[in-house]
Write an enzyme that holds these catalytic residues in place. Structure first.
Site, PDB file in Angstrom:
ATOM      1  N   ASP A   1       0.843  -1.189   0.000  1.00 13.55           N
ATOM      2  CA  ASP A   1       0.000   0.000   0.000  1.00 13.55           C
ATOM      3  C   ASP A   1       0.883   1.245   0.000  1.00 13.55           C
ATOM      4  OD1 ASP A   1      -1.902   2.008   0.503  1.00 13.55           O
ATOM      5  OD2 ASP A   1      -3.098   0.701   1.770  1.00 13.55           O
ATOM      6  N   GLN A   2       0.778   2.032  -1.033  1.00 11.43           N
ATOM      7  CA  GLN A   2       1.400   3.358  -1.092  1.00 11.43           C
ATOM      8  C   GLN A   2       2.909   3.310  -1.354  1.00 11.43           C
ATOM      9  OE1 GLN A   2      -0.948   5.962   1.224  1.00 11.43           O
ATOM     10  NE2 GLN A   2       0.655   7.484   1.553  1.00 11.43           N
TER      11      GLN A   2
ATOM     12  N   CYS B   1      -6.716   4.222  -2.195  1.00  7.81           N
ATOM     13  CA  CYS B   1      -6.912   2.802  -1.860  1.00  7.81           C
ATOM     14  C   CYS B   1      -8.191   2.209  -2.433  1.00  7.81           C
ATOM     15  CB  CYS B   1      -6.904   2.632  -0.349  1.00  7.81           C
ATOM     16  SG  CYS B   1      -5.339   3.076   0.434  1.00  7.81           S
TER      17      CYS B   1
ATOM     18  N   HIS C   1      -9.902  -3.554   2.399  1.00  9.98           N
ATOM     19  CA  HIS C   1     -10.476  -2.212   2.248  1.00  9.98           C
ATOM     20  C   HIS C   1     -11.738  -2.241   1.384  1.00  9.98           C
ATOM     21  CE1 HIS C   1      -9.216   2.282   2.458  1.00  9.98           C
ATOM     22  NE2 HIS C   1     -10.500   2.099   2.737  1.00  9.98           N
TER      23      HIS C   1
ATOM     24  N   ASP D   1      -0.939  -0.470  -4.677  1.00 10.74           N
ATOM     25  CA  ASP D   1      -2.212   0.092  -5.135  1.00 10.74           C
ATOM     26  C   ASP D   1      -2.057   1.524  -5.654  1.00 10.74           C
ATOM     27  OD1 ASP D   1      -1.718   1.156  -2.609  1.00 10.74           O
ATOM     28  OD2 ASP D   1      -3.743   0.832  -1.848  1.00 10.74           O
ATOM     29  N   HIS D   2      -1.046   2.229  -5.175  1.00  9.53           N
ATOM     30  CA  HIS D   2      -0.725   3.589  -5.644  1.00  9.53           C
ATOM     31  C   HIS D   2       0.596   3.966  -5.014  1.00  9.53           C
ATOM     32  CE1 HIS D   2      -1.975   4.876  -1.653  1.00  9.53           C
ATOM     33  NE2 HIS D   2      -3.102   4.209  -1.842  1.00  9.53           N
TER      34      HIS D   2
END
Length: 481
Positions: free
Chosen positions: A11-12, A51, A102, A304-305
């Protein structure tokens, strides 16, 4: 038996934070080895870089306009007909997710046979004055209950004083490393190898919450970066360089001038979290060898990003710049299940919606007609000569709501509320330092990309265009009707 499929999602994480890509400080030996055992996609993007919408595209293989998630909004039901784990389950795979989902409702399986859940600090089920007991964090989160069993009933995720979006504030993890949520995902995933049905191939999603804030690496990893000479974030000549409201002093800031030492500590912690994840991936790869599944498993690693981390005096994600929208994407085949050339780098533009068709293709499972992504295997096999020319991305973000078009070599951005435009030559200017929108040398390229965006937006409920020009100031919302 068909190959096992392992999806490792973080994540991130920024796309450039791989030592294989010559990052000046980040060390990722296990991710580097995954790339050597497969293909690294150098121009992979999250069309909607936060997300919820990003994970919807991964789960369904659909674009943001089809998932209806064009911004970030919690507590919207996830009720998609075709999901990646659902298709694996229908094809006879034993499916499992460990870590972050999420989705909503929080315990929605979304096609998995089982989910061992830790979404991180989720505001909507942490706020006790608005959350029903059945939706509370204590009821829904498996990691928190495990942690309290190991470390004491009074332990909480907020004990370090860091919010889940603390973008510039850090401190090392205070408990033993094996209790960190990153280690927990790996531990639970290894336990799945013990408990899985040996008569079936498996689809396992290992979903780490980090390096998303809080920036709380174990001390052993923080010390690797704390005293290094860290690279200064790039600041474009278009970036806002004043901070009259001292927004940069906010621990959860998304923009502003952050005190230099605070920013350096945040950088060090962010890089440390990535190396920590890398080592835990290495731990799981060794466990796969011990359980005899390493050589018949295809592995996809993705985020995811990204994370802006001070680029252009911006922080966190959501915006269309490279630090936020571009993601690392590796497809590895350590046992040579696919018989393709390894240690390959591919420059064609890829997007998160391509993950579902890629992994279904790996397992020779029929791809549902609802899927809008394309299998990346065709690029790896060098078979697809008609690959897409660009992707269309967007995000509802208040006055900064935007749409973008990129092919990984150039990027056009239109801010839908103000009408402001930007154009970046990503080959000559990969750090997006110079906005070329007024440069006559780029006039033709700008028109081509603007026309592509107009075509993408025809018929949208917001009324962005009549098919000839773009209309700024139309009302925007995170979820389409």
């Amino acid at each position: 038996m068909k190959p096992n499929v392992l999806l490792i999602m973080v994540d991130q994480m920024r796309a450039d934070c791989l030592s294989m890509l010559n990052h000046p400080v980040v060390d990722t030996p296990n991710l580097d080895q995954l790339a050597r055992n497969g293909a690294l996609f150098n121009n992979a993007y999250a069309a909607t870089p936060s997300c919820v919408p990003a994970r919807a595209s991964v789960l369904t293989g659909m674009s943001q306009t089809s998932t209806k998630r064009v911004g970030y909004e919690d507590k919207v039901d996830w009720n998609y007909e075709n999901t990646m784990p659902g298709e694996f389950a229908k094809a006879g795979y034993h499916t499992q997710c460990v870590g972050k989902m999420h989705v909503y409702p929080t315990r929605n399986l979304c096609g998995f046979h089982n989910v061992i859940l830790h979404d991180g600090y989720m505001h909507y089920n942490r706020f006790k004055h608005t959350t029903k007991s059945v939706e509370s964090f204590e009821q829904t989160d498996d990691y928190l209950n495990w942690l309290r069993d190991k470390a004491g009933s009074n332990v909480d995720l907020t004990d370090l004083g860091l919010d889940c979006n603390s973008s510039t504030v850090t401190r090392p993890w205070a408990l033993p490393e094996e209790l960190h949520p990153t280690n927990w995902v790996t531990t639970q995933s290894i336990d799945f190898l013990r408990r899985r049905d040996p008569t079936k191939p498996f689809f396992l999603k290992m979903s780490y919450v980090r390096p998303h804030p809080p920036f709380d690496p174990p001390e052993a990893f923080y010390s690797m970066y704390r005293d290094l000479d860290l690279p200064e974030p790039p600041i474009g000549n278009w970036a806002k360089e004043e901070d009259s409201t001292n927004a940069g002093l906010n621990p959860v800031t998304s923009e502003g001038i952050v005190p230099k030492r605070r920013l350096e500590r945040a950088q060090a912690a962010y890089y440390a979290l990535i190396t920590h994840i890398d080592h835990q991936i290495g731990r799981f790869l060794m466990a796969m060898q011990e359980y005899g599944v390493y050589d018949n498993t295809v592995i996809l690693f993705v985020s995811d990003h990204g994370e802006l981390l001070g680029d252009h005096n911006l922080y966190r994600k959501t915006l269309p710049y490279e630090g936020s929208a571009k993601v690392p994407l590796i497809l590895a085949d350590p046992g040579n299940c696919l018989g393709l050339n390894k240690n390959t780098q591919i420059d064609k533009v890829a997007e998160l919606r391509d993950i579902m068709p890629t992994l279904l293709d790996v397992a020779n499972i029929e791809i549902p007609s609802s899927v809008e992504g394309d299998s990346l295997l065709s690029l790896w096999k060098n078979e697809n000569t008609n690959w897409r020319d660009y992707i269309h991305g967007e995000h509802e973000h208040g006055v900064k709501s935007y749409h973008y078009i990129t092919n990984g070599r150039e990027k056009y951005i239109w801010f839908s509320q103000t009408g402001e435009e930007q154009f970046f030559d990503l080959v000559g200017d990969p750090k997006e330092l110079t906005n070329k929108i007024e440069d006559p040398n780029y006039e033709k390229q700008v028109k081509v990309r603007r026309d592509q965006l107009i075509l993408e937006l025809v018929g949208r409920e917001e009324g962005y265009t009549d098919g000839k020009e773009l209309f700024a100031g139309r009302p925007v919302k995170p979820t389409l009707e």
